[in-house]
Design a protein around this motif. Sequence first.
Motif, PDB file in Angstrom:
ATOM      1  N   THR A 205      -7.308  -2.650 -12.479  1.00 50.49           N
ATOM      2  CA  THR A 205      -6.198  -1.877 -13.409  1.00 50.49           C
ATOM      3  C   THR A 205      -5.058  -1.549 -12.569  1.00 50.49           C
ATOM      4  OG1 THR A 205      -7.277   0.269 -12.335  1.00 50.49           O
ATOM      5  CG2 THR A 205      -8.380  -0.527 -14.360  1.00 50.49           C
ATOM      6  N   HIS A 206      -4.857  -2.320 -11.552  1.00 51.13           N
ATOM      7  CA  HIS A 206      -3.766  -2.355 -10.686  1.00 51.13           C
ATOM      8  C   HIS A 206      -3.124  -3.454 -10.542  1.00 51.13           C
ATOM      9  CE1 HIS A 206      -5.445   1.709 -10.132  1.00 51.13           C
ATOM     10  NE2 HIS A 206      -4.091   2.111  -9.996  1.00 51.13           N
ATOM     11  N   SER A 207      -1.887  -3.774 -10.234  1.00 49.62           N
ATOM     12  CA  SER A 207      -1.062  -5.049  -9.856  1.00 49.62           C
ATOM     13  C   SER A 207      -0.034  -4.676  -8.815  1.00 49.62           C
ATOM     14  CB  SER A 207      -0.865  -5.652 -10.885  1.00 49.62           C
ATOM     15  OG  SER A 207       0.007  -7.060 -10.741  1.00 49.62           O
ATOM     16  N   HIS A 208       0.559  -5.586  -8.041  1.00 54.21           N
ATOM     17  CA  HIS A 208       1.561  -5.414  -7.270  1.00 54.21           C
ATOM     18  C   HIS A 208       2.834  -5.393  -7.997  1.00 54.21           C
ATOM     19  CE1 HIS A 208       1.297  -9.787  -7.012  1.00 54.21           C
ATOM     20  NE2 HIS A 208       2.550  -9.810  -6.839  1.00 54.21           N
ATOM     21  N   ILE A 282      -7.248   9.864 -22.770  1.00 55.80           N
ATOM     22  CA  ILE A 282      -7.040   8.762 -21.907  1.00 55.80           C
ATOM     23  C   ILE A 282      -5.495   8.992 -21.585  1.00 55.80           C
ATOM     24  CG2 ILE A 282      -6.511   6.198 -21.655  1.00 55.80           C
ATOM     25  CD1 ILE A 282      -8.746   5.890 -23.699  1.00 55.80           C
ATOM     26  N   GLU A 283      -5.168   8.897 -20.322  1.00 56.32           N
ATOM     27  CA  GLU A 283      -3.987   9.154 -19.831  1.00 56.32           C
ATOM     28  C   GLU A 283      -2.836   8.039 -20.107  1.00 56.32           C
ATOM     29  OE1 GLU A 283      -1.694   9.124 -15.527  1.00 56.32           O
ATOM     30  OE2 GLU A 283      -3.491  10.279 -15.588  1.00 56.32           O
ATOM     31  N   ILE A 284      -1.636   8.094 -20.579  1.00 57.56           N
ATOM     32  CA  ILE A 284      -0.849   6.974 -20.779  1.00 57.56           C
ATOM     33  C   ILE A 284       0.614   6.800 -20.020  1.00 57.56           C
ATOM     34  CG2 ILE A 284      -1.935   6.183 -22.881  1.00 57.56           C
ATOM     35  CD1 ILE A 284       0.738   7.245 -24.287  1.00 57.56           C
ATOM     36  N   LEU A 285       1.047   7.962 -19.807  1.00 56.26           N
ATOM     37  CA  LEU A 285       2.322   8.136 -19.034  1.00 56.26           C
ATOM     38  C   LEU A 285       2.619   9.610 -18.541  1.00 56.26           C
ATOM     39  CD1 LEU A 285       4.136  10.296 -20.903  1.00 56.26           C
ATOM     40  CD2 LEU A 285       4.025   8.215 -22.697  1.00 56.26           C
ATOM     41  N   GLY A 286       3.600   9.471 -17.528  1.00 59.39           N
ATOM     42  CA  GLY A 286       4.075  10.564 -16.796  1.00 59.39           C
ATOM     43  C   GLY A 286       5.423  11.301 -17.740  1.00 59.39           C
ATOM     44  N   ARG A 316      -1.041  -0.915 -19.254  1.00 52.39           N
ATOM     45  CA  ARG A 316      -1.904   0.220 -19.631  1.00 52.39           C
ATOM     46  C   ARG A 316      -2.005   0.264 -21.024  1.00 52.39           C
ATOM     47  NH1 ARG A 316      -4.977   3.631 -16.915  1.00 52.39           N
ATOM     48  NH2 ARG A 316      -5.656   5.596 -17.921  1.00 52.39           N
ATOM     49  N   VAL A 317      -0.742   0.351 -21.931  1.00 53.89           N
ATOM     50  CA  VAL A 317      -0.808   0.411 -23.168  1.00 53.89           C
ATOM     51  C   VAL A 317      -1.611  -0.605 -23.892  1.00 53.89           C
ATOM     52  CG1 VAL A 317       0.773   0.856 -25.072  1.00 53.89           C
ATOM     53  CG2 VAL A 317       1.024   1.978 -23.147  1.00 53.89           C
ATOM     54  N   VAL A 324      -8.507  -4.929 -23.529  1.00 56.40           N
ATOM     55  CA  VAL A 324      -8.556  -5.924 -22.430  1.00 56.40           C
ATOM     56  C   VAL A 324      -9.230  -5.187 -21.139  1.00 56.40           C
ATOM     57  CG1 VAL A 324      -7.132  -7.465 -20.978  1.00 56.40           C
ATOM     58  CG2 VAL A 324      -6.709  -7.431 -23.322  1.00 56.40           C
ATOM     59  N   GLU A 325     -10.153  -5.482 -20.526  1.00 60.16           N
ATOM     60  CA  GLU A 325     -10.818  -4.917 -19.405  1.00 60.16           C
ATOM     61  C   GLU A 325      -9.965  -4.894 -18.238  1.00 60.16           C
ATOM     62  OE1 GLU A 325     -12.705  -8.775 -19.532  1.00 60.16           O
ATOM     63  OE2 GLU A 325     -12.054  -7.579 -20.985  1.00 60.16           O
ATOM     64  N   ASP A 326      -9.194  -6.192 -17.815  1.00 55.68           N
ATOM     65  CA  ASP A 326      -8.621  -6.249 -16.594  1.00 55.68           C
ATOM     66  C   ASP A 326      -7.220  -6.717 -16.742  1.00 55.68           C
ATOM     67  OD1 ASP A 326      -7.948  -7.341 -14.141  1.00 55.68           O
ATOM     68  OD2 ASP A 326     -10.225  -8.008 -13.782  1.00 55.68           O
ATOM     69  N   VAL A 327      -6.636  -5.918 -15.974  1.00 54.79           N
ATOM     70  CA  VAL A 327      -4.722  -6.106 -16.054  1.00 54.79           C
ATOM     71  C   VAL A 327      -4.586  -7.580 -15.633  1.00 54.79           C
ATOM     72  CG1 VAL A 327      -4.623  -5.410 -13.896  1.00 54.79           C
ATOM     73  CG2 VAL A 327      -2.925  -4.879 -15.608  1.00 54.79           C
ATOM     74  N   ARG A 328      -5.606  -8.241 -14.732  1.00 57.55           N
ATOM     75  CA  ARG A 328      -5.052  -9.436 -14.252  1.00 57.55           C
ATOM     76  C   ARG A 328      -5.027 -10.378 -15.428  1.00 57.55           C
ATOM     77  NH1 ARG A 328      -9.017  -8.557  -9.208  1.00 57.55           N
ATOM     78  NH2 ARG A 328     -10.159  -7.999 -10.775  1.00 57.55           N
TER      79      ARG A 328
END
Length: 346
Positions: A205-208, A282-286, A316-317, A324-328
């Motif tokens: 769920t994260h990427s640099h 589900i959180e989508i934004l701040g 994320r959106v 899609v289960e993996d952001v990569r």
Amino acid sequence: MEENMKALEKRALESLQTVEALEALDAWRVMYLGKKGELANVLRGLAQVDASLRPQMGQLANDVRDRLERAFTERRDTMQEAERQKREAAEAIDVTLDARVKRYGAPHPLQYVIQKIEDIFVGFGFTVEEGPEVELDYYNFEALNLPKDHPARDMQDTFYLSPDVLLRTHTSPVQARTLLRMENNQPFRIIVPGRVYRRDDDDATHSHAFTQVEGLVVGVGIRMSDLKGMLLSFAREMFGADQDVRLRPSYFPFTEPSAELDVRCIYCGGSGCGTCKHTGWIEILGCGMVHPRVLEMGGYDPQVCTGFAFGMGVERVAMLMYQVEDVRHFYVNDLRLLQQFSGLAR
């Protein structure tokens, strides 16, 4: 404005019929459909339209854009087909060769999501701004109420080229630059899409490096209720007309008060599932109201003007929209995934 858009459409269609070369066709697209083209110039005037007429004008603008894009696509296909036939007529054909299958490209799913977000907010009267990915520390942090040694900087650790130059951690520096560029407490609405960078572990769920779209609205009498109403309208345009949202208190140095925006889980409809951790949301934004200190540093008087800001991760959106289960997956150029999105159209 309605007359201007109809006149623009008529002028653009008449001009399209005179285009004879593919290079000229691309110039036509930039002139009328580009981010700085004639249609975009007309849309910037939406901010001056009476609030009760903006949805109607925004819909009309989207309809005009769709018709022009369809006309452009048809003209392009016709010209490409004519070019192909001309080329084949001039060349000898070897009938023993294997058939050639024409494969059409498609927008990358992230680019499609960005375009859809842009279309929604342009319909709300926003303009699209861009800025440098290599940024000064001042604009990335200090102008957004994050002075040196502020503990909140640890959450956005990034890649430094020098003590004062870095790869931006969010697109908010464009907001700071826009505030400084405006004069006399001028009201405005902008969204800022772009690539950002943070020192983060690559996991599902994260990427640099990832993509954000941030928004900023500044004017007289802007309230928290305006923020929620705007984001509710966005969520319904993006995820469906029956969508709902909620705000949860949060903390960001550049907004006060601050909140996280959740949408009702698109998988279970709010009843609770593994994706939403059985919360139904589900959180989508701040988001939040722009901090008075940020307005002051931008040259605005917080006693006169207020504003709200929001920021979302495009990946994320996209993960929610397309399951899609993996952001990569968005970065490895795996055709098995990308070909699933070949049917997407702007």
